[in-house]
Scaffold this motif. Structure first.
Motif, mmCIF file in Angstrom:
data_model
loop_
_atom_site.group_PDB
_atom_site.id
_atom_site.type_symbol
_atom_site.label_atom_id
_atom_site.label_comp_id
_atom_site.label_asym_id
_atom_site.label_seq_id
_atom_site.Cartn_x
_atom_site.Cartn_y
_atom_site.Cartn_z
ATOM 1 N N PHE A 213 1.272 -8.616 10.949
ATOM 2 C CA PHE A 213 2.018 -9.242 11.073
ATOM 3 C C PHE A 213 3.802 -9.106 11.338
ATOM 4 O O PHE A 213 4.688 -9.781 11.194
ATOM 5 C CB PHE A 213 2.872 -8.803 9.299
ATOM 6 C CG PHE A 213 2.093 -9.408 8.318
ATOM 7 C CD1 PHE A 213 1.709 -10.674 7.840
ATOM 8 C CD2 PHE A 213 0.856 -8.639 8.264
ATOM 9 C CE1 PHE A 213 1.148 -11.119 6.751
ATOM 10 C CE2 PHE A 213 0.274 -9.512 6.469
ATOM 11 C CZ PHE A 213 0.193 -10.269 6.224
ATOM 12 N N GLY A 214 3.363 -7.996 12.854
ATOM 13 C CA GLY A 214 4.416 -7.634 13.667
ATOM 14 C C GLY A 214 5.922 -6.925 12.802
ATOM 15 O O GLY A 214 7.081 -7.591 13.567
ATOM 16 N N VAL A 215 5.435 -6.195 12.146
ATOM 17 C CA VAL A 215 6.390 -5.790 11.554
ATOM 18 C C VAL A 215 6.580 -3.953 11.914
ATOM 19 O O VAL A 215 4.549 -3.831 12.443
ATOM 20 C CB VAL A 215 6.750 -6.020 9.922
ATOM 21 C CG1 VAL A 215 6.942 -7.538 9.372
ATOM 22 C CG2 VAL A 215 5.370 -5.651 8.836
ATOM 23 N N GLU A 216 6.963 -3.562 11.212
ATOM 24 C CA GLU A 216 6.894 -1.632 11.565
ATOM 25 C C GLU A 216 6.464 -1.439 9.969
ATOM 26 O O GLU A 216 5.813 -1.964 8.811
ATOM 27 C CB GLU A 216 8.859 -1.087 11.289
ATOM 28 C CG GLU A 216 9.625 -1.807 11.757
ATOM 29 C CD GLU A 216 8.946 -0.683 13.448
ATOM 30 O OE1 GLU A 216 7.984 -0.109 12.970
ATOM 31 O OE2 GLU A 216 8.850 -1.604 14.562
ATOM 32 N N ARG A 217 5.664 -0.414 10.278
ATOM 33 C CA ARG A 217 4.734 0.646 8.763
ATOM 34 C C ARG A 217 6.049 0.557 7.648
ATOM 35 O O ARG A 217 5.035 -0.298 7.316
ATOM 36 C CB ARG A 217 4.296 1.256 9.226
ATOM 37 C CG ARG A 217 3.571 1.395 10.625
ATOM 38 C CD ARG A 217 2.110 2.814 10.653
ATOM 39 N NE ARG A 217 0.879 2.548 12.060
ATOM 40 C CZ ARG A 217 0.547 3.890 11.979
ATOM 41 N NH1 ARG A 217 0.396 4.547 11.510
ATOM 42 N NH2 ARG A 217 -0.117 3.279 13.505
ATOM 43 N N GLY A 218 6.895 0.856 8.074
ATOM 44 C CA GLY A 218 7.491 0.902 6.575
ATOM 45 C C GLY A 218 7.745 -0.104 5.938
ATOM 46 O O GLY A 218 7.303 -0.442 4.734
ATOM 47 N N ALA A 219 7.721 -1.397 6.424
ATOM 48 C CA ALA A 219 7.709 -2.736 5.780
ATOM 49 C C ALA A 219 6.284 -2.867 5.185
ATOM 50 O O ALA A 219 6.557 -4.052 3.726
ATOM 51 C CB ALA A 219 7.625 -3.803 6.838
ATOM 52 N N LYS B 73 0.598 7.127 1.666
ATOM 53 C CA LYS B 73 -0.097 7.223 3.671
ATOM 54 C C LYS B 73 -1.206 6.911 4.466
ATOM 55 O O LYS B 73 -1.197 6.552 5.624
ATOM 56 C CB LYS B 73 1.292 7.770 4.297
ATOM 57 C CG LYS B 73 2.712 7.954 3.767
ATOM 58 C CD LYS B 73 4.002 8.539 4.151
ATOM 59 C CE LYS B 73 5.042 8.143 3.927
ATOM 60 N NZ LYS B 73 6.433 9.112 4.174
ATOM 61 N N GLY B 74 -2.049 8.060 3.243
ATOM 62 C CA GLY B 74 -3.788 7.936 4.206
ATOM 63 C C GLY B 74 -4.019 6.780 4.458
ATOM 64 O O GLY B 74 -4.160 5.910 5.142
ATOM 65 N N SER B 75 -5.068 6.626 2.771
ATOM 66 C CA SER B 75 -6.180 5.882 3.395
ATOM 67 C C SER B 75 -6.024 4.343 3.041
ATOM 68 O O SER B 75 -4.783 4.310 1.910
ATOM 69 C CB SER B 75 -7.347 6.601 2.482
ATOM 70 O OG SER B 75 -7.062 6.348 1.343
#
Length: 301
Positions: free
Chosen positions: A55-61, A80-82
């Motif tokens: 999606f071209g976004v940061e992992r936070g999004a 945040k893991g699996s």
């Protein structure tokens, strides 16, 4: 072909070439794939890294999007893991902005929870007592206390009827207005407002979240309820009056009143088409106009 490319990408084989998206765009797309069966109940989601790449976004999004879907009970094991897992019942009943109208007690809580996935939560409400809003806050507060979400800022504004006006309802079916009805409503309005404000402001000391809760008084009885979530969604319902019996001071009284918790909520989402987008925008302008003009400071005595 674009749809096929997106569906292929979520299975980790192709990256979709798309402009920057918000976490809500990601949630909307994944929700659509779950509902359509492209992502099946029990299936493991791609990793957050793969979704961020697609999606071209940061992992936070991506994490915010997954939490929204978890609050709608479409995903489980979001961490945040699996990778998360599509819920076993997903796709059976629509949730989110595209859901059919549902009673407030059913529809409001998951939408409030989804709103709390944003870094800056903004909730505006116009209602009769704030009972439904207070109840709906329970789930995101539990998520915050469990450490699964942590918005940086929460702003809540609530418009409630003034305690100094004669309410259109509840009202006796026959005879003069009964002050006991007004006193009971006022006590409930104040009690629910105190609980709502206390629970939210407590987040300042317990989690360091910047929280602001404000109330203003309407000079009329609202015939509808309205919830505006992060400027991107409007939930609207009518207060439908019905005749029913009440026991007040051990005396039976027939009254006209509305059960706000059962009012059917209609959802309108910005970006879901011109009609929905315009409704959200106009609802926000209407709320702001009331807040800034004919309403007054409300003290919860």
């Amino acid at each position: 072909m674009a749809v096929e490319a997106e569906h292929t990408a979520v299975n980790g084989r192709t990256r979709s070439q798309r402009p920057q998206r918000s976490h809500r765009d990601v949630a909307d797309e994944l929700r659509s794939r779950i509902r359509s069966g492209v992502l099946r109940p029990g299936q493991r989601m791609p990793t957050q890294a793969k979704l961020a790449d697609e999606f071209g976004v940061e992992r936070g999004a991506v994490r915010q999007a997954l939490r929204i879907l978890q609050s709608e009970h479409l995903l489980t094991n979001v961490s945040k893991g699996s990778p998360a897992t599509v819920a076993s019942h997903a796709g059976q009943a629509p949730t989110g902005p595209g859901a059919p109208p549902q009673p407030t007690t059913v529809a409001l809580a998951p939408r409030i929870s989804a709103a709390f996935a944003a870094p800056h939560v903004e909730i505006d409400a116009l209602c009769l007592t704030s009972v439904s809003l207070t109840l709906a806050m329970g789930e995101p507060l539990r998520e915050i206390h469990a450490g699964r979400i942590k918005p940086a800022r929460v702003d809540v504004r609530v418009l409630l009827p003034s305690g100094r006006i004669d309410l259109a309802f509840p009202t006796p079916v026959e005879g003069p207005d009964d002050d006991r009805l007004h006193s009971r409503w006022l006590a409930q309005r104040n009690a629910q407002g105190h609980v709502l404000r206390h629970n939210l402001l407590a987040l300042r000391s317990t989690h360091g979240i910047d929280v602001h809760v404000s109330f203003r008084a309407l000079p009329f009885t609202p015939p509808v309820k309205l919830y505006l979530l992060n400027g991107s969604e409007a939930l609207f319902a009518y207060y439908t009056l019905a005749r029913r019996g009440e026991e007040i001071d051990h005396e039976h009284l027939d009254v006209y009143d509305a059960q706000g918790t059962q009012s059917m909520l209609f959802s309108f989402a910005r970006g879901a088409g011109l009609r929905d987008t315009t409704f959200v925008e106009q609802s926000g302008l209407w709320f702001d106009a009331l807040w800034e003009t004919i309403t007054t400071d409300l003290t919860l005595s």
